[in-house]
Design an enzyme around this catalytic site. Sequence first.
Site, PDB file in Angstrom:
ATOM      1  N   ASP A 188       0.833  -1.218   0.000  1.00  0.00           N
ATOM      2  CA  ASP A 188       0.000   0.000   0.000  1.00  0.00           C
ATOM      3  C   ASP A 188       0.856   1.252   0.000  1.00  0.00           C
ATOM      4  O   ASP A 188       2.039   1.229   0.354  1.00  0.00           O
ATOM      5  CB  ASP A 188      -0.924   0.005   1.230  1.00  0.00           C
ATOM      6  CG  ASP A 188      -0.169   0.072   2.553  1.00  0.00           C
ATOM      7  OD1 ASP A 188       0.827  -0.670   2.704  1.00  0.00           O
ATOM      8  OD2 ASP A 188      -0.556   0.868   3.420  1.00  0.00           O
ATOM      9  N   GLU A 214       0.198  -1.226   5.616  1.00  0.00           N
ATOM     10  CA  GLU A 214       1.278  -0.851   6.535  1.00  0.00           C
ATOM     11  C   GLU A 214       1.120   0.599   6.950  1.00  0.00           C
ATOM     12  O   GLU A 214       1.339   0.960   8.098  1.00  0.00           O
ATOM     13  CB  GLU A 214       2.643  -1.063   5.864  1.00  0.00           C
ATOM     14  CG  GLU A 214       3.839  -0.913   6.815  1.00  0.00           C
ATOM     15  CD  GLU A 214       4.390   0.504   6.920  1.00  0.00           C
ATOM     16  OE1 GLU A 214       5.211   0.746   7.810  1.00  0.00           O
ATOM     17  OE2 GLU A 214       3.983   1.399   6.132  1.00  0.00           O
TER      18      GLU A 214
END
Length: 435
Positions: free
Chosen positions: A106, A201
């Site tokens: 991400d 994350e």
Amino acid sequence: MKSILAFVLCLVFLGMANAQLKPSAESVMDRFVRYVKIDTQSQEDQSTTPSTRKQLNLANLLARELTALGAENVRVSEFGIVYATVAGNLADNSKVPVIGFIAHMDTSPAVSGENVNPVIHKNYQGGDITLPKDPTQVITVAKTPVLKTLIGDDIITADGTTLLGSDDKSGVAEIMTMIDTFRQNPQLKHGTLAIAFTPDEEVGTGIDKFDVKGFGAKFAYTVDGEELGEISEETWSARTATVTFQGKSTHPGTAKGIMINAMYALADYLDRFPHDMLPETTEGRVGFVHPYAGVIDVESSNLKILLRDFEVSGLDAKEKILRDMVAQTAAKFPQVKISIDVKENYKNMKEVLKNYPELTNNAMEAARRAGLKPFLKPIRGGTDGSNLTFRGLPTPNLFTGGGNFHGKLEFNSRRGLEKSTETLINLALIFAEKT
Ligand SMILES: [Zn+2]
């Protein structure tokens, strides 16, 4: 004479070893440029993992590519985590610990990751870099001094309208290229490697869903740092304090002698914060206290405060300061009931990693073999690695070559990507050599 001969033979051998290395089927640069075009922005405050469905587009692509590269046990979990195993090619793989390599898919919720248009600034000759689609977005040498080390390199940026996503598609591309390189070069001997690519994350929730046992590694590395050579085995130790100020509310028309306004006590408390111990006045290894949110109300006010330090003793000292401040404010506002509640958030992973010095030493050696000057940098934050480390998987963090994460000025470079990949390859070889 003998030693000179040995030296020459050694050079010839090293030259041959290099010459024999076949390039990966796809370069790390091409791979990186391909991945950053896929929008994988995560989102805060979602009840699902992954927080955004679009992260699965990259997860599924990586799973297909891992399978094509010969990886085994490739799967995408219900939470969008990609797991795979790269089989070792030693006579006895059981003698070498299974090493994990982890990167996150991400990108930060702070800046859009939609329609990323990577721009390659070829043969950089120094000076500031203005991003083509927005001339107000300038990567300056003054604010990004690492640019001085990139003369002659090809620098990759976004076009000024989005982030680049170097954080952490650099790590993803580097790990994939390591696997590709091993596939092209069966003469490189390594043990079994565990691979994982994680979602969310940046919003801090993906790693909780990580299957440490199923991953099967003894140690791991997150590949999520910045400048070439930067290795991290330390994170903050972190606590959060909540200070509550209890007053008494009543109708203001008839409040005389009855109302106790909790706000004034909160204001007094806030005024007592030591100014040289705040995030805006500290850096490096110096910790801080940080009042970051609160509720202000007559009846009940409260203040939330972050405590950060690399040492537990430093954290204890900061907690004591906050408690002493409570006593001082309470003495001044005896009618307001003041309480403080402190919670542990996470601990410096060094507390565990100090027992596994070979993890950092091997990473330093791997970087040196790639021609880099490795250095240790404590992280003023937490990492997925600190979470994993305390769940039984010791996990330091490695550089990716990139910089200016979470903003439109993000970048990486050809050499950054290539040298980081080379370091990962060396690292796998070193673990095999040493056992
Ligand atoms: Zn990252």
